[in-house]
Design a protein around this motif. Structure first.
Motif, mmCIF file in Angstrom:
data_model
loop_
_atom_site.group_PDB
_atom_site.id
_atom_site.type_symbol
_atom_site.label_atom_id
_atom_site.label_comp_id
_atom_site.label_asym_id
_atom_site.label_seq_id
_atom_site.Cartn_x
_atom_site.Cartn_y
_atom_site.Cartn_z
ATOM 1 N N LEU A 77 -12.525 3.641 2.448
ATOM 2 C CA LEU A 77 -11.147 4.132 2.054
ATOM 3 C C LEU A 77 -10.673 3.936 0.571
ATOM 4 C CD1 LEU A 77 -8.988 2.278 5.181
ATOM 5 C CD2 LEU A 77 -9.969 4.957 4.861
ATOM 6 N N HIS A 78 -9.995 4.713 -0.044
ATOM 7 C CA HIS A 78 -9.489 4.590 -1.318
ATOM 8 C C HIS A 78 -7.846 4.435 -1.103
ATOM 9 C CE1 HIS A 78 -9.193 5.231 -5.608
ATOM 10 N NE2 HIS A 78 -8.088 5.643 -5.639
ATOM 11 N N ILE A 79 -7.566 3.188 -1.585
ATOM 12 C CA ILE A 79 -6.338 2.752 -1.368
ATOM 13 C C ILE A 79 -5.500 2.297 -2.567
ATOM 14 C CG2 ILE A 79 -5.135 0.674 -0.278
ATOM 15 C CD1 ILE A 79 -7.649 -0.025 1.073
ATOM 16 N N THR A 80 -4.299 2.934 -2.616
ATOM 17 C CA THR A 80 -3.456 2.688 -3.768
ATOM 18 C C THR A 80 -2.121 2.091 -3.441
ATOM 19 O OG1 THR A 80 -3.971 5.054 -4.544
ATOM 20 C CG2 THR A 80 -2.103 4.192 -5.636
ATOM 21 N N PHE A 81 -1.952 0.936 -4.563
ATOM 22 C CA PHE A 81 -0.903 0.137 -4.288
ATOM 23 C C PHE A 81 0.404 0.225 -5.327
ATOM 24 C CE2 PHE A 81 -4.869 -1.758 -3.334
ATOM 25 C CZ PHE A 81 -4.721 -2.450 -2.277
ATOM 26 N N ALA A 82 1.755 -0.076 -4.842
ATOM 27 C CA ALA A 82 2.753 -0.082 -5.527
ATOM 28 C C ALA A 82 2.879 -0.179 -7.089
ATOM 29 C CB ALA A 82 4.003 -0.690 -5.060
ATOM 30 N N ASP A 83 1.853 -1.206 -7.452
ATOM 31 C CA ASP A 83 1.631 -1.524 -8.594
ATOM 32 C C ASP A 83 0.787 -0.650 -9.712
ATOM 33 O OD1 ASP A 83 -0.704 -2.212 -7.875
ATOM 34 O OD2 ASP A 83 -0.684 -4.462 -8.506
ATOM 35 N N GLY A 84 0.432 0.289 -9.046
ATOM 36 C CA GLY A 84 -0.451 1.399 -9.651
ATOM 37 C C GLY A 84 -1.792 1.059 -9.402
ATOM 38 N N THR A 85 -2.181 -0.087 -9.141
ATOM 39 C CA THR A 85 -3.802 -0.392 -8.978
ATOM 40 C C THR A 85 -4.293 0.399 -7.807
ATOM 41 O OG1 THR A 85 -3.421 -2.632 -9.385
ATOM 42 C CG2 THR A 85 -5.110 -2.362 -8.211
ATOM 43 N N SER A 86 -5.350 0.909 -7.798
ATOM 44 C CA SER A 86 -6.210 1.537 -6.645
ATOM 45 C C SER A 86 -7.739 0.907 -6.613
ATOM 46 C CB SER A 86 -6.390 3.209 -6.899
ATOM 47 O OG SER A 86 -7.042 3.289 -7.910
ATOM 48 N N ARG A 87 -7.882 0.872 -5.359
ATOM 49 C CA ARG A 87 -9.371 0.265 -4.868
ATOM 50 C C ARG A 87 -9.876 1.096 -3.996
ATOM 51 N NH1 ARG A 87 -10.608 -3.979 -6.632
ATOM 52 N NH2 ARG A 87 -8.823 -5.227 -7.207
ATOM 53 N N THR A 88 -11.416 1.303 -4.112
ATOM 54 C CA THR A 88 -12.067 2.105 -2.901
ATOM 55 C C THR A 88 -12.964 0.759 -2.339
ATOM 56 O OG1 THR A 88 -12.244 4.067 -4.215
ATOM 57 C CG2 THR A 88 -13.900 3.577 -2.673
ATOM 58 N N ILE A 89 -12.724 0.609 -0.883
ATOM 59 C CA ILE A 89 -13.248 -0.430 -0.387
ATOM 60 C C ILE A 89 -14.273 0.230 0.946
ATOM 61 C CG2 ILE A 89 -12.909 -2.389 1.250
ATOM 62 C CD1 ILE A 89 -10.222 -2.750 -0.119
ATOM 63 N N ASP A 90 -15.371 -0.135 0.970
ATOM 64 C CA ASP A 90 -16.453 0.233 1.907
ATOM 65 C C ASP A 90 -16.317 -1.057 2.988
ATOM 66 O OD1 ASP A 90 -18.352 0.812 3.708
ATOM 67 O OD2 ASP A 90 -20.136 0.634 2.520
ATOM 68 N N PHE A 91 -15.526 -0.577 4.241
ATOM 69 C CA PHE A 91 -15.629 -1.573 5.383
ATOM 70 C C PHE A 91 -16.631 -1.948 6.080
ATOM 71 C CE2 PHE A 91 -11.300 -0.437 3.978
ATOM 72 C CZ PHE A 91 -10.635 -1.772 3.970
ATOM 73 N N GLU A 92 -17.687 -1.006 6.071
ATOM 74 C CA GLU A 92 -18.735 -0.964 7.052
ATOM 75 C C GLU A 92 -19.350 -2.365 7.401
ATOM 76 O OE1 GLU A 92 -22.315 -1.089 9.011
ATOM 77 O OE2 GLU A 92 -22.232 -1.577 6.741
ATOM 78 N N PRO A 93 -19.827 -3.078 6.245
ATOM 79 C CA PRO A 93 -20.160 -4.495 6.548
ATOM 80 C C PRO A 93 -19.424 -5.475 7.279
ATOM 81 C CG PRO A 93 -20.570 -3.901 4.163
ATOM 82 C CD PRO A 93 -19.453 -2.872 4.833
ATOM 83 N N ILE A 94 -18.055 -5.307 7.326
ATOM 84 C CA ILE A 94 -17.303 -6.365 7.965
ATOM 85 C C ILE A 94 -16.803 -5.763 9.341
ATOM 86 C CG2 ILE A 94 -16.509 -7.293 6.032
ATOM 87 C CD1 ILE A 94 -13.703 -6.041 6.624
ATOM 88 N N VAL A 110 0.916 -1.358 0.015
ATOM 89 C CA VAL A 110 -0.083 -0.011 0.043
ATOM 90 C C VAL A 110 0.855 1.227 -0.158
ATOM 91 C CG1 VAL A 110 -1.881 1.055 1.274
ATOM 92 C CG2 VAL A 110 -1.894 -1.076 1.102
ATOM 93 N N THR A 111 0.584 2.107 -1.022
ATOM 94 C CA THR A 111 1.509 3.255 -1.070
ATOM 95 C C THR A 111 0.604 4.624 -0.627
ATOM 96 O OG1 THR A 111 0.914 3.594 -3.443
ATOM 97 C CG2 THR A 111 3.027 2.343 -2.770
ATOM 98 N N ALA A 112 -0.598 4.633 -0.618
ATOM 99 C CA ALA A 112 -1.535 5.701 -0.181
ATOM 100 C C ALA A 112 -2.854 5.244 0.261
ATOM 101 C CB ALA A 112 -1.427 6.494 -1.494
ATOM 102 N N VAL A 113 -3.387 6.116 1.210
ATOM 103 C CA VAL A 113 -4.865 5.815 1.344
ATOM 104 C C VAL A 113 -5.506 7.211 1.753
ATOM 105 C CG1 VAL A 113 -4.169 5.449 3.869
ATOM 106 C CG2 VAL A 113 -6.172 4.242 3.171
ATOM 107 N N GLU A 114 -6.587 7.085 1.401
ATOM 108 C CA GLU A 114 -7.583 8.437 1.632
ATOM 109 C C GLU A 114 -8.871 7.918 2.065
ATOM 110 O OE1 GLU A 114 -9.271 12.362 -0.722
ATOM 111 O OE2 GLU A 114 -8.293 10.627 -2.047
ATOM 112 N N GLN A 115 -9.406 8.527 3.305
ATOM 113 C CA GLN A 115 -10.880 8.419 3.692
ATOM 114 C C GLN A 115 -11.558 9.230 2.716
ATOM 115 O OE1 GLN A 115 -11.387 8.335 7.904
ATOM 116 N NE2 GLN A 115 -13.489 7.841 7.672
ATOM 117 N N THR A 116 -12.788 8.234 1.942
ATOM 118 C CA THR A 116 -13.751 9.005 1.257
ATOM 119 C C THR A 116 -15.073 8.813 1.676
ATOM 120 O OG1 THR A 116 -13.765 6.617 -0.312
ATOM 121 C CG2 THR A 116 -12.222 8.707 -0.722
ATOM 122 N N GLY A 117 -15.302 8.265 2.741
ATOM 123 C CA GLY A 117 -16.676 7.970 3.422
ATOM 124 C C GLY A 117 -16.526 7.877 4.834
ATOM 125 N N PRO A 118 -17.578 7.260 5.572
ATOM 126 C CA PRO A 118 -17.610 7.121 6.978
ATOM 127 C C PRO A 118 -16.766 5.899 7.070
ATOM 128 C CG PRO A 118 -19.687 7.803 6.328
ATOM 129 C CD PRO A 118 -18.909 7.702 5.111
#
Length: 103
Positions: A19-36, A8-16
């Motif tokens: 998180l929007h997470i960026t990885f070293a390979d250039g991939t990024s993903r937005t994950i809503d963790f609330e359900p878990i 993980v190279t960067a993280v930004e909170q985008t909702g309650p």
């Protein structure tokens, strides 16, 4: 068997609980963790103040919280593959917690 090592190279909170997470390979993903966010490990993150205290661990390059919660960076990178298992675990924890009698 070899598998890619993700960082993980960067993280930004985008909702309650999102998180929007960026990885070293250039991939990024937005994950809503609330359900878990259930159980002993992830349940404390339901507190918005605690959830917002996420940071990137400089040694293992993944998300960590002061409460001790963390995620394998490969799990975060491939979240769509792992999310159903995390949701099932959260549901099972809730069922078990509901079955425990209170005083």
């Amino acid at each position: 068997m070899q598998h890619p090592i993700h960082r993980v190279t960067a993280v930004e909170q985008t909702g309650p609980y999102t998180l929007h997470i960026t990885f070293a390979d250039g991939t990024s993903r937005t994950i809503d963790f609330e359900p878990i966010l259930r159980g002993e490990l992830f349940g404390p993150l339901r507190d918005p103040v605690e959830f917002a205290r996420d940071k990137i661990d400089p040694e293992v390059h993944t998300l960590v919280w002061p409460s001790g919660a963390d995620f394998d960076p490969a799990t975060l990178h491939d979240w769509p593959e792992h999310e159903p298992q995390f949701r099932r675990a959260a549901e099972e924890w809730e069922k078990g917690a509901a079955a425990v009698p209170t005083r």
